[in-house]
Design a protein around this motif. Structure first.
Motif, PDB file in Angstrom:
ATOM      1  N   GLN A  37      -2.325   4.341   5.336  1.00  0.00           N
ATOM      2  CA  GLN A  37      -1.813   2.977   5.227  1.00  0.00           C
ATOM      3  C   GLN A  37      -0.311   3.078   5.018  1.00  0.00           C
ATOM      4  N   PHE A  68       3.735   0.916   4.995  1.00  0.00           N
ATOM      5  CA  PHE A  68       4.522  -0.327   4.857  1.00  0.00           C
ATOM      6  C   PHE A  68       5.966  -0.040   5.266  1.00  0.00           C
ATOM      7  N   SER A  88       4.661  -1.293  13.742  1.00  0.00           N
ATOM      8  CA  SER A  88       4.636  -2.529  12.963  1.00  0.00           C
ATOM      9  C   SER A  88       4.532  -3.709  13.917  1.00  0.00           C
ATOM     10  N   SER A 139       8.187  -6.937   1.951  1.00  0.00           N
ATOM     11  CA  SER A 139       7.748  -5.822   2.771  1.00  0.00           C
ATOM     12  C   SER A 139       6.621  -6.274   3.685  1.00  0.00           C
ATOM     13  N   THR A 140       6.415  -5.548   4.769  1.00  0.00           N
ATOM     14  CA  THR A 140       5.341  -5.887   5.687  1.00  0.00           C
ATOM     15  C   THR A 140       4.352  -4.743   5.749  1.00  0.00           C
ATOM     16  N   GLY A 141       3.123  -5.078   5.973  1.00  0.00           N
ATOM     17  CA  GLY A 141       2.051  -4.102   6.042  1.00  0.00           C
ATOM     18  C   GLY A 141       0.913  -4.586   5.162  1.00  0.00           C
ATOM     19  N   PRO A 142      -0.135  -3.832   4.991  1.00  0.00           N
ATOM     20  CA  PRO A 142      -0.242  -2.448   5.437  1.00  0.00           C
ATOM     21  C   PRO A 142      -0.590  -2.363   6.920  1.00  0.00           C
TER      22      PRO A 142
END
Length: 153
Positions: free
Chosen positions: A150, A152, A70, A50-53
């Motif tokens: 926040q 994701f 994103s 996953s990508t983030g925060p």
């Protein structure tokens, strides 16, 4: 780990031919490179990191704040899903309502917003992404006061 469902085509190795003998400690450049064709190697559900925060702001008064994008695009196919998740920042006393975006709908240039829920956190439900390449994004609005979010994907 977040899951994206779909078939992935991966370009497999590049064949290097004509490598010359190199003296010890030196590298030799290939004299020719033959590229391979893309071969489907994985089908079904694909797990990716996953990508983030990423940060978003939910202003007070029930109006949406600025869209938060994103920095990682999704390149989908017909059965690709995106999984958004979000939460208010730790220590925040307010709640928020958050929407996630997908790049298709009645007007593909505008895309479609889907509710990811209201409260302190939400998401986790897969939304069909489809055969598009785009940056995921969310928008948020405060329930009573403003809130930092926040998220994701």
């Amino acid at each position: 780990m977040r899951k994206l469902a779909g078939t992935v085509a991966v370009a497999t190795g590049i064949a290097l031919t004509g490598l010359a003998a190199a003296p010890t400690g030196a590298l030799a450049a290939p004299s020719s490179v033959e590229s391979a064709t893309a071969v489907p190697v994985v089908t079904g559900t694909v797990s990716i990191q996953s990508t983030g925060p990423f940060a978003a702001y939910a202003p007070p008064g029930g109006k949406y704040g600025a869209e938060s994008k994103s920095n990682t695009a999704i390149l989908g196919n017909y059965d690709t899903y995106v999984y958004y998740s979000w939460s208010v920042a730790p220590g925040t006393i307010s709640s928020a309502c958050v929407d996630g975006w997908v790049p298709w709908g009645k007007d593909p240039k505008k895309g479609t917003w889907y509710s990811l829920g209201c409260g302190k956190s939400g998401g986790g439900k897969g939304i069909l992404w489809g055969s598009y390449a785009a940056l995921p994004k969310v928008r948020a609005k405060g329930v009573t006061t403003g809130a930092s979010i926040q998220w994701f994907h």
